[in-house]
Design a protein around this motif. Sequence first.
Motif, PDB file in Angstrom:
ATOM      1  N   TRP A  36      40.447  44.106  36.498  1.00 38.34           N
ATOM      2  CA  TRP A  36      40.667  42.745  36.029  1.00 38.34           C
ATOM      3  C   TRP A  36      39.696  41.804  36.748  1.00 38.34           C
ATOM      4  O   TRP A  36      39.532  41.890  37.966  1.00 38.34           O
ATOM      5  N   TYR A  37      39.110  40.933  35.972  1.00 38.91           N
ATOM      6  CA  TYR A  37      38.281  39.848  36.475  1.00 38.91           C
ATOM      7  C   TYR A  37      38.914  38.542  36.037  1.00 38.91           C
ATOM      8  O   TYR A  37      39.760  38.517  35.139  1.00 38.91           O
ATOM      9  N   ARG A  38      38.495  37.459  36.662  1.00 38.77           N
ATOM     10  CA  ARG A  38      38.960  36.146  36.215  1.00 38.77           C
ATOM     11  C   ARG A  38      37.835  35.141  36.324  1.00 38.77           C
ATOM     12  O   ARG A  38      36.905  35.296  37.119  1.00 38.77           O
ATOM     13  N   GLN A  39      37.968  34.117  35.491  1.00 37.13           N
ATOM     14  CA  GLN A  39      36.987  33.041  35.504  1.00 37.13           C
ATOM     15  C   GLN A  39      37.702  31.717  35.349  1.00 37.13           C
ATOM     16  O   GLN A  39      38.345  31.464  34.326  1.00 37.13           O
ATOM     17  N   ALA A  40      37.579  30.891  36.366  1.00 30.79           N
ATOM     18  CA  ALA A  40      38.144  29.545  36.338  1.00 30.79           C
ATOM     19  C   ALA A  40      37.081  28.585  35.810  1.00 30.79           C
ATOM     20  O   ALA A  40      35.879  28.872  35.896  1.00 30.79           O
ATOM     21  N   PRO A  41      37.495  27.440  35.287  1.00 31.59           N
ATOM     22  CA  PRO A  41      36.526  26.478  34.755  1.00 31.59           C
ATOM     23  C   PRO A  41      35.486  26.083  35.806  1.00 31.59           C
ATOM     24  O   PRO A  41      35.831  25.760  36.944  1.00 31.59           O
ATOM     25  N   GLY A  42      34.223  26.174  35.428  1.00 29.56           N
ATOM     26  CA  GLY A  42      33.141  25.791  36.320  1.00 29.56           C
ATOM     27  C   GLY A  42      32.801  26.810  37.391  1.00 29.56           C
ATOM     28  O   GLY A  42      31.961  26.528  38.256  1.00 29.56           O
ATOM     29  N   LYS A  43      33.443  27.958  37.332  1.00 29.76           N
ATOM     30  CA  LYS A  43      33.194  28.983  38.345  1.00 29.76           C
ATOM     31  C   LYS A  43      32.701  30.272  37.698  1.00 29.76           C
ATOM     32  O   LYS A  43      32.868  30.499  36.505  1.00 29.76           O
ATOM     33  N   ASN A  58      40.925  48.441  44.669  1.00 29.08           N
ATOM     34  CA  ASN A  58      40.120  47.457  45.372  1.00 29.08           C
ATOM     35  C   ASN A  58      40.607  46.081  44.937  1.00 29.08           C
ATOM     36  O   ASN A  58      40.823  45.851  43.738  1.00 29.08           O
ATOM     37  N   TYR A  59      40.796  45.181  45.897  1.00 25.45           N
ATOM     38  CA  TYR A  59      41.315  43.845  45.589  1.00 25.45           C
ATOM     39  C   TYR A  59      40.420  42.772  46.196  1.00 25.45           C
ATOM     40  O   TYR A  59      39.855  42.942  47.275  1.00 25.45           O
ATOM     41  N   ALA A  60      40.357  41.644  45.530  1.00 24.21           N
ATOM     42  CA  ALA A  60      39.747  40.474  46.123  1.00 24.21           C
ATOM     43  C   ALA A  60      40.616  40.027  47.292  1.00 24.21           C
ATOM     44  O   ALA A  60      41.847  40.135  47.243  1.00 24.21           O
ATOM     45  N   ASP A  61      39.985  39.508  48.325  1.00 24.08           N
ATOM     46  CA  ASP A  61      40.739  39.083  49.506  1.00 24.08           C
ATOM     47  C   ASP A  61      41.798  38.035  49.138  1.00 24.08           C
ATOM     48  O   ASP A  61      42.877  38.000  49.732  1.00 24.08           O
ATOM     49  N   SER A  62      41.490  37.206  48.169  1.00 27.39           N
ATOM     50  CA  SER A  62      42.385  36.101  47.824  1.00 27.39           C
ATOM     51  C   SER A  62      43.686  36.555  47.175  1.00 27.39           C
ATOM     52  O   SER A  62      44.638  35.779  47.087  1.00 27.39           O
ATOM     53  N   LYS A  86      49.657  31.120  42.754  1.00 25.60           N
ATOM     54  CA  LYS A  86      49.229  29.822  43.272  1.00 25.60           C
ATOM     55  C   LYS A  86      48.433  29.091  42.203  1.00 25.60           C
ATOM     56  O   LYS A  86      47.842  29.726  41.323  1.00 25.60           O
ATOM     57  N   PRO A  87      48.384  27.767  42.275  1.00 26.57           N
ATOM     58  CA  PRO A  87      47.577  27.026  41.293  1.00 26.57           C
ATOM     59  C   PRO A  87      46.128  27.502  41.243  1.00 26.57           C
ATOM     60  O   PRO A  87      45.510  27.490  40.158  1.00 26.57           O
ATOM     61  N   GLU A  88      45.587  27.936  42.370  1.00 21.94           N
ATOM     62  CA  GLU A  88      44.202  28.403  42.382  1.00 21.94           C
ATOM     63  C   GLU A  88      44.008  29.745  41.681  1.00 21.94           C
ATOM     64  O   GLU A  88      42.877  30.211  41.519  1.00 21.94           O
ATOM     65  N   ASP A  89      45.100  30.374  41.267  1.00 22.04           N
ATOM     66  CA  ASP A  89      44.995  31.579  40.463  1.00 22.04           C
ATOM     67  C   ASP A  89      44.779  31.261  38.980  1.00 22.04           C
ATOM     68  O   ASP A  89      44.551  32.176  38.173  1.00 22.04           O
ATOM     69  N   THR A  90      44.845  29.996  38.624  1.00 14.87           N
ATOM     70  CA  THR A  90      44.636  29.592  37.233  1.00 14.87           C
ATOM     71  C   THR A  90      43.239  29.965  36.769  1.00 14.87           C
ATOM     72  O   THR A  90      42.244  29.629  37.410  1.00 14.87           O
ATOM     73  N   TYR A 104      33.017  47.554  29.330  1.00 15.16           N
ATOM     74  CA  TYR A 104      33.629  46.951  28.147  1.00 15.16           C
ATOM     75  C   TYR A 104      34.588  45.867  28.623  1.00 15.16           C
ATOM     76  O   TYR A 104      35.221  46.002  29.669  1.00 15.16           O
ATOM     77  N   TRP A 105      34.687  44.802  27.820  1.00 18.07           N
ATOM     78  CA  TRP A 105      35.504  43.653  28.191  1.00 18.07           C
ATOM     79  C   TRP A 105      36.540  43.339  27.134  1.00 18.07           C
ATOM     80  O   TRP A 105      36.284  43.476  25.930  1.00 18.07           O
ATOM     81  N   GLY A 106      37.710  42.865  27.592  1.00 16.23           N
ATOM     82  CA  GLY A 106      38.695  42.323  26.688  1.00 16.23           C
ATOM     83  C   GLY A 106      38.357  40.887  26.327  1.00 16.23           C
ATOM     84  O   GLY A 106      37.383  40.315  26.834  1.00 16.23           O
ATOM     85  N   GLN A 107      39.198  40.308  25.481  1.00 17.44           N
ATOM     86  CA  GLN A 107      38.924  38.956  24.987  1.00 17.44           C
ATOM     87  C   GLN A 107      39.369  37.882  25.970  1.00 17.44           C
ATOM     88  O   GLN A 107      38.991  36.724  25.840  1.00 17.44           O
ATOM     89  N   GLY A 108      40.159  38.260  26.943  1.00 14.41           N
ATOM     90  CA  GLY A 108      40.619  37.314  27.946  1.00 14.41           C
ATOM     91  C   GLY A 108      42.004  36.781  27.628  1.00 14.41           C
ATOM     92  O   GLY A 108      42.363  36.603  26.458  1.00 14.41           O
ATOM     93  N   THR A 109      42.769  36.520  28.678  1.00 12.16           N
ATOM     94  CA  THR A 109      44.093  35.925  28.521  1.00 12.16           C
ATOM     95  C   THR A 109      44.257  34.828  29.571  1.00 12.16           C
ATOM     96  O   THR A 109      43.899  35.018  30.737  1.00 12.16           O
ATOM     97  N   GLN A 110      44.750  33.701  29.145  1.00  9.81           N
ATOM     98  CA  GLN A 110      44.858  32.533  30.032  1.00  9.81           C
ATOM     99  C   GLN A 110      46.084  32.655  30.925  1.00  9.81           C
ATOM    100  O   GLN A 110      47.192  32.929  30.454  1.00  9.81           O
ATOM    101  N   VAL A 111      45.858  32.413  32.201  1.00 12.86           N
ATOM    102  CA  VAL A 111      46.943  32.306  33.178  1.00 12.86           C
ATOM    103  C   VAL A 111      46.860  30.917  33.785  1.00 12.86           C
ATOM    104  O   VAL A 111      45.813  30.539  34.334  1.00 12.86           O
ATOM    105  N   THR A 112      47.934  30.160  33.679  1.00 13.22           N
ATOM    106  CA  THR A 112      47.987  28.816  34.224  1.00 13.22           C
ATOM    107  C   THR A 112      49.163  28.714  35.174  1.00 13.22           C
ATOM    108  O   THR A 112      50.295  29.021  34.801  1.00 13.22           O
ATOM    109  N   VAL A 113      48.878  28.309  36.398  1.00 13.93           N
ATOM    110  CA  VAL A 113      49.911  28.179  37.422  1.00 13.93           C
ATOM    111  C   VAL A 113      50.046  26.700  37.760  1.00 13.93           C
ATOM    112  O   VAL A 113      49.083  26.080  38.244  1.00 13.93           O
TER     113      VAL A 113
END
Length: 115
Positions: A36-43, A58-62, A86-90, A104-113
């Motif tokens: 799993w990867y994630r992308q926040a707005p502007g990042k 393997n995990y991200a430290d956060s 946490k909100p920063e997981d959004t 290969y990538w999925g289409q993405g799913t939004q997570v909002t905290v």
Amino acid sequence: QVQLVESGGGLVQAGGSLRLSCAASGTIFRINTMGWYRQAPGKQRELVAAITSGDSTNYADSVKGRFTISRDNAKNTVYLQMNSLKPEDTAVYYCNVNRVGVPYWGQGTQVTVSS
């Protein structure tokens, strides 16, 4: 070709939990790493967690200690259990699999905290 379908995203309050699922179909033999990867707005897109065919993780430290990645090879599915959100997981969370060196990538799913 590998097709990935994600589910489980949504809106949750801080401290809550969500479970993401990603089901693979198509040419699925010889899939090695799922993750799993994630992308926040502007990042930039970042790795959250990954699991190999041998169940090495393997995990991200956060997210260490809060998120758990697992896979069910019989169902060709990878899961991400997210606790103590946490909100920063959004972010938009993307499923990723690697098959003989091809990602290969999925289409993405939004997570909002919410705080």
